[in-house]
Design a protein around this motif. Structure first.
Motif, PDB file in Angstrom:
ATOM      1  N   UNK A   1     -14.050 -12.109  33.368  1.00 52.54           N
ATOM      2  CA  UNK A   1     -13.710 -13.242  34.282  1.00 52.54           C
ATOM      3  C   UNK A   1     -13.006 -14.364  34.166  1.00 52.54           C
ATOM      4  N   UNK A   2     -13.589 -14.846  32.480  1.00 59.13           N
ATOM      5  CA  UNK A   2     -12.562 -16.028  32.091  1.00 59.13           C
ATOM      6  C   UNK A   2     -12.003 -15.998  32.137  1.00 59.13           C
ATOM      7  N   UNK A   3     -11.243 -14.703  31.292  1.00 56.13           N
ATOM      8  CA  UNK A   3      -9.787 -13.549  30.753  1.00 56.13           C
ATOM      9  C   UNK A   3      -8.655 -13.705  31.844  1.00 56.13           C
ATOM     10  N   UNK A   4      -9.904 -13.365  32.947  1.00 54.28           N
ATOM     11  CA  UNK A   4      -9.186 -12.562  34.530  1.00 54.28           C
ATOM     12  C   UNK A   4      -8.619 -13.519  34.761  1.00 54.28           C
ATOM     13  N   UNK A   5      -9.365 -14.510  34.882  1.00 50.47           N
ATOM     14  CA  UNK A   5      -8.722 -16.606  36.024  1.00 50.47           C
ATOM     15  C   UNK A   5      -7.142 -16.880  35.451  1.00 50.47           C
ATOM     16  N   UNK A   6      -7.433 -16.264  33.491  1.00 42.86           N
ATOM     17  CA  UNK A   6      -6.878 -17.329  33.122  1.00 42.86           C
ATOM     18  C   UNK A   6      -5.165 -16.600  33.094  1.00 42.86           C
ATOM     19  N   UNK A   7      -5.401 -15.068  33.507  1.00 38.36           N
ATOM     20  CA  UNK A   7      -4.437 -14.682  32.896  1.00 38.36           C
ATOM     21  C   UNK A   7      -2.594 -14.719  33.792  1.00 38.36           C
ATOM     22  N   UNK A   8      -1.991 -14.637  32.638  1.00 39.88           N
ATOM     23  CA  UNK A   8      -0.819 -14.990  33.308  1.00 39.88           C
ATOM     24  C   UNK A   8       0.280 -13.586  33.490  1.00 39.88           C
ATOM     25  N   UNK A   9      -0.089 -12.150  33.444  1.00 38.70           N
ATOM     26  CA  UNK A   9       0.759 -11.293  34.204  1.00 38.70           C
ATOM     27  C   UNK A   9      -0.127 -10.602  33.620  1.00 38.70           C
ATOM     28  N   UNK A  10       0.390  -9.400  34.564  1.00 37.17           N
ATOM     29  CA  UNK A  10      -0.421  -7.954  35.139  1.00 37.17           C
ATOM     30  C   UNK A  10      -1.118  -7.143  34.230  1.00 37.17           C
TER      31      UNK A  10
END
Length: 516
Positions: A84-93
């Motif tokens: 969830x943390x990685x999803x919220x911080x994701x900078x590309x698709x």
């Protein structure tokens, strides 16, 4: 309060993982703008989570039986939180899709163990209450996703639909470590690696094939190829399990359980319940948001909250009455109400307003609230305690596949009818894909009122047809349940269990508890 802490710990994780099935849908337009990509390319942000969740549930249930349910549940919470943390911080698709897939792994680990953890934590009447509350939370989560997603996206950012999982995960971890007893797996059997691989490939291929069917049609080469691969993998899985049973080795799924009509009835009911009760909601949302032009929050409140609230209240109230009561008529009656409630919604016209769905949603929600708790507990009662993870994984896999199957089938019905009423095959994909406003914006100004009326009529007619199919599925599930559960599984909390293996077949001769 301490007595109910295991229930709180399990329900926190269940609510979180089920909300994430639908919470993303209303945030896709904002994601597309922020990540500088297209709406269609982000569809995998939704699909990958469902795909991984459905494919791994049965495997995770087997792993839980071998290595411990509490351990796997805690591990799933950690993985889910980090993803969830990685999803919220994701900078590309690409990163976002990968993180969502990791979320699916954590969600599968949690979902496959929740039912078994409750079964081992409570007995008698308390177990019935626990399953009732768990069913209420499950029903609420399925409909709460779009509402919560709309609130967070409109008031904060789409990234908060993922960040909100972090405090919930921390609370669930703390409650789980404090209240869930460590279970000792029975024996040191070697994992069924061949079964794990063949079933996971089969579930993944069939799920992806159903997703493709909803978007590209049942006759496309990709859809047919994926479904063919899935069926072949399932056939290989059956052969592997039969060979391991003959050799006396541990299996991923005890196929002998399917010799018992009651267990087959539970699986069919689980499959069709989600298809009938929830699979039409994405298309209702299209009608509410893009045709009636409601905000995501109002669309969620009108189009899913009544069902969610009714299911929550009924499930919470019915739990205390499940103890020592045969589940046959409760499940069958609940499924019949789901079918009736969905059919009650199939009265839309071009002039219909949003509140026309309300009575049918409430009736369907009552049905969900009645059917879900005894459905889950019946699956658990059909197997011995050491195979609880197997049963939990099987029933939850059936429910997830049922939802995916329902979305694909109803999507085909909805799209076909919309195209027929519009009379323009080029417009139909845009309208059914939620682009009705764009279609109107590109039309000549003089033609817009007539086109708008036609779109209203087409989507209402398409939704009516989809609702009729869903309602028939619910009524068919009720009939199957009543017929197959004549020789019912023991009622929840009765302390009985059907032994696995050969004894599962013999259990068909066990008299059903007296109907009450």
């Amino acid at each position: 309060m301490r007595k109910w802490m295991p229930l709180i710990a399990v329900c926190l994780g269940t609510f979180m993982l089920l909300v994430d099935v639908t919470i993303v849908t209303v945030a896709l337009p904002d994601m597309a703008v922020d990540l500088k990509t297209t709406f269609s390319s982000l569809q995998w942000v939704v699909d990958i989570y469902t795909l991984v969740l459905a494919a791994l549930l049965l495997a995770m249930g087997s792993v839980a039986d071998l290595y411990g349910r509490r351990r796997l549940y805690l591990g799933g919470l950690v993985v889910f939180a980090l993803a969830s943390l990685a999803s919220g911080l994701a900078q590309n698709t690409t990163l976002l899709i990968a993180a969502r897939g990791l979320q699916g792994i954590g969600g599968a680990a949690m979902y496959a163990t929740t039912i078994a953890l409750l079964s081992s934590s409570y007995q008698g009447r308390d177990r019935g209450v626990a399953f009732g509350i768990w069913g209420a939370v499950s029903g609420a989560a399925a409909a709460a996703g779009p509402i919560l997603g709309g609130l967070l996206t409109q008031n904060l950012s789409w990234r908060w639909i993922f960040f909100v999982n972090l405090p919930v995960s921390v609370a669930a971890l703390a409650a789980s470590r404090w209240s869930l007893a460590a279970d000792r797996p029975a024996g040191r059997a070697r994992p069924d690696v061949a079964g794990l691989l063949t079933f996971t490939v089969g579930a993944a291929a069939v799920t992806y094939g159903l997703i493709r069917a909803a978007a590209h049609g049942w006759g496309s080469a990709a859809t047919l190829s994926l479904l063919g691969v899935g069926l072949a993998a399932f056939a290989a899985f059956i052969l592997v399990e039969l060979a391991r049973q003959r050799a006396g080795a541990g299996v991923l799924l005890d196929l002998a359980l399917f010799r018992r009509p009651a267990f087959c009835g539970v699986m069919i009911a689980a499959l069709l319940l989600n298809a009938a009760a929830f699979a039409y909601l994405p298309y209702t949302s299209v009608w509410l948001q893009t045709v009636l032009r409601l905000t995501p929050i109002r669309a969620g409140l009108v189009g899913s909250a009544p069902l969610s609230l009714a299911a929550f209240v009924v499930s919470a109230l019915i739990g205390r009455f499940l103890h020592n009561h045969s589940p046959r008529w409760i499940i069958g009656g609940g499924l019949a109400l789901i079918g009736a409630g969905v059919l009650l919604q199939a009265t839309l016209t071009a002039q219909s307003g949003d509140l026309v769905l309300l009575p049918g949603l409430i009736v369907a929600g009552i049905g969900v609230g009645l059917a879900t708790p005894p459905l889950v507990s019946s699956a658990m009662s059909a197997v011995p305690q050491h195979s609880a993870g197997m049963a939990a994984g099987a029933v939850n896999t059936a429910r997830q596949l049922g939802f995916t199957f329902g979305v694909a089938v109803l999507g085909g019905v909805f799209s076909s009818r919309v195209a027929g009423v519009l009379g323009d095959p080029a417009l139909a994909p845009a309208v059914t894909g939620g682009q009705a406003r764009a279609v109107l914006a590109h039309a000549p100004a003089a033609h817009r009122p007539a086109l708008d009326q036609l779109i209203h009529a087409a989507t209402a007619s398409g939704l009516n047809h989809a609702l009729v199919v869903a309602g028939v599925l619910g009524l068919a599930a009720a009939l199957v349940t009543v017929v197959t559960m004549r020789r019912s599984v023991p009622p929840p909390g009765s302390g009985q269990a059907t032994p696995a293996g050969r004894q599962a077949a013999q259990a068909t001769a066990t008299p059903e508890p007296a109907e009450r």
